[in-house]
Design an enzyme around this catalytic site. Structure first.
Site, PDB file in Angstrom:
ATOM      1  N   LYS A  65       0.834  -1.197   0.000  1.00  0.00           N
ATOM      2  CA  LYS A  65       0.000   0.000   0.000  1.00  0.00           C
ATOM      3  C   LYS A  65       0.870   1.249   0.000  1.00  0.00           C
ATOM      4  O   LYS A  65       2.057   1.219   0.365  1.00  0.00           O
ATOM      5  CB  LYS A  65      -0.894   0.021   1.254  1.00  0.00           C
ATOM      6  CG  LYS A  65      -1.989  -1.027   1.271  1.00  0.00           C
ATOM      7  CD  LYS A  65      -2.825  -0.892   2.539  1.00  0.00           C
ATOM      8  CE  LYS A  65      -3.913  -1.943   2.624  1.00  0.00           C
ATOM      9  NZ  LYS A  65      -4.974  -1.724   1.625  1.00  0.00           N
ATOM     10  N   ARG A  87     -10.702 -11.364   1.258  1.00  0.00           N
ATOM     11  CA  ARG A  87     -11.579 -12.376   0.672  1.00  0.00           C
ATOM     12  C   ARG A  87     -10.988 -13.780   0.825  1.00  0.00           C
ATOM     13  O   ARG A  87     -11.725 -14.761   0.845  1.00  0.00           O
ATOM     14  CB  ARG A  87     -11.845 -12.038  -0.792  1.00  0.00           C
ATOM     15  CG  ARG A  87     -10.645 -12.078  -1.701  1.00  0.00           C
ATOM     16  CD  ARG A  87     -10.831 -11.236  -2.951  1.00  0.00           C
ATOM     17  NE  ARG A  87     -10.796  -9.806  -2.646  1.00  0.00           N
ATOM     18  CZ  ARG A  87     -10.882  -8.852  -3.566  1.00  0.00           C
ATOM     19  NH1 ARG A  87     -11.043  -9.168  -4.833  1.00  0.00           N
ATOM     20  NH2 ARG A  87     -10.834  -7.586  -3.211  1.00  0.00           N
TER      21      ARG A  87
END
Length: 452
Positions: free
Chosen positions: A228, A302
């Site tokens: 990130k 996920r």
């Protein structure tokens, strides 16, 4: 908790004026008589009362007031005990303050409710939900260095155990033995070990399969090798808000003794960068047996949800599944900071969720679920790919998790935009964590109990 008025002295009195004139939430303050009047235009609802009480309390605190009485009589007249409960909840949530590691303490604020009788049961039930929301806020507001997966599991287990919720904590040896390869692909990157927390509320009839509430619990998310940006890293402590929400919902169900069987499954991990971190291009095997091609290591939530959903179905015997997560920036881009995304494979179950959200005062928007979207997470070398090949990020992320629901009634909630606000969007929010999802999940389970 907002206490019923017993005649104690208070600096201010808050009165509601219900009429069809004026703006929905204008304020008039008359200092001489120590009265703050909140004017509600049009027909009041539980959420407008919640917002009005919160706005009034914030105005009083800005004035330096440390005690006040809310006149609940108009709310009770309009909406019954539920109106008074909404009033109390809005006021309590507005009083919330983030945990602070500064020296010194925030000044206490005493709040009382007057103008009604027989409100004790409604207020107690609302207070249990409100405290559960604040518990979730506290967890999400905690910095990552003070909330490792084991810390989170311990705090949730302690709170749940005090209310008679059955608690099971699965360490990495047990989850590895269960074949939770997707979960461990993420978790093995960190020095802090993962922890799978299972909370069981057996309030319903014996033998009735539970509803499973599965919440993402990424306590720290660097993005892994798909690192990130500095700005993106700043807010990653809130990436366990889904896990906090399902725990909060279970706490409220237990305290209010709702006759429903529910299980919360919270996979808590850190997604860090290390020599053992998984890489783009890796193929991993999930607990279900499905293989997954990793396109992006920052699409880690996920992966852990896939194994947690499988666990809830195979080992807890869940009949319905709701997963909730701060999953995608795409959902924030689409729906902003006031509305969460929703996907479902069952119209009736979805309608129940939306009805629950309306009672809770939260907003969800159902996203489309077309077969074409499922093709976007196909892989040439594995059963699934963890990132879309062609956009629709919020939808395809949810469909990835749904692929592990095994055809059971399933709902996916993406609270990436609603779990945290730098600037409150609703009067009963404060800067930071919002506790998104707690009230809606509680109301959903309560509605299921009413149907049984």
């Amino acid at each position: 908790m907002v206490k019923l008025w017993q005649g104690e002295s208070a600096q201010w009195r808050v009165e509601l004026e219900l009429n069809g004139e004026g703006a929905a939430l204008s304020l008039r303050m008359k200092e001489e008589g120590r009265v703050l009047s909140v004017c509600l235009g049009g027909q009041p609802t539980e959420n407008t009362l919640r917002r009005a009480a919160a706005k009034a309390v914030k105005a009083l605190r800005d004035l330096g007031v440390n005690s006040a009485v809310l006149d609940a009589a108009p709310a009770v007249k309009a909406l019954g005990p539920e109106g008074a409960a909404a009033l109390a909840q809005g006021a309590e949530l507005a009083c919330y303050r983030q945990p602070s590691w500064k020296q010194g303490e925030d000044k206490p604020f005493a709040l009382y409710l007057a103008g009604g009788s027989g409100l004790e049961a409604a207020l107690a039930q609302a207070d249990a939900v409100t405290r559960a929301v604040c518990f979730a806020r506290d967890l999400v507001n905690c910095p990552a260095n003070l909330l490792t997966p084991e810390d989170m599991a311990r705090r949730m287990a302690q709170a749940a155990g005090e209310l008679g919720v059955e608690v099971e904590l699965l360490d990495q040896a047990r989850t590895r033995a269960l074949g939770m390869g997707a979960y461990h692909a993420v978790a093995d990157s960190a020095i802090h070990p993962p922890q799978l927390t299972v909370l069981r509320w057996r309030g319903g009839k014996q033998g009735v399969p539970p509803i499973a509430l599965v919440g993402k619990g990424v306590c720290c998310d660097t993005g892994g090798y798909c690192l990130k940006t500095a700005a993106g890293l700043k807010g990653t402590r809130g990436d366990m808000a889904g896990g906090a929400a399902v725990c909060g919902a279970l706490l409220a169900l237990a305290e209010n003794k709702i006759p429903v069987n529910a299980v919360a499954v919270i996979p808590a991990v850190e997604n860090r960068l290390s020599a053992d971190s998984f890489l783009p291009g890796d193929v991993i095997r999930s607990m279900s047996g499905k293989t997954i091609q990793v396109n992006n290591t920052d699409a880690e939530g996920r992966l852990i949800l896939a194994d947690a959903v499988t666990y809830a179905i195979h080992l807890e015997g869940a009949a319905r599944v709701v997963d909730i997560a701060t999953l995608t920036g795409a959902c924030v881009a689409a729906l902003g900071f006031t509305t969460a995304g929703l996907l479902s494979n069952d119209d009736g179950f979805c309608a129940a969720l939306l009805n629950a959200a309306a009672r809770a005062g939260e907003q969800y928007w159902r996203l489309p679920h077309f077969p074409e979207y499922e093709k976007m997470i196909e892989s040439p070398v594995a059963d699934l790919c963890n990132q879309s090949s062609d956009g629709c990020g919020a939808i395809t992320a949810g469909l990835f998790v749904g692929a592990f629901a095994q055809g059971l009634p399933w709902i996916h909630l993406d609270i990436a935009g609603t779990a945290w606000v730098d600037r409150p969007r609703w009067e009963y929010q404060t800067a930071g964590a919002t506790g998104a999802g707690v009230s809606t999940l509680y109301e959903l389970c309560r509605g299921l109990a009413d149907e049984s």
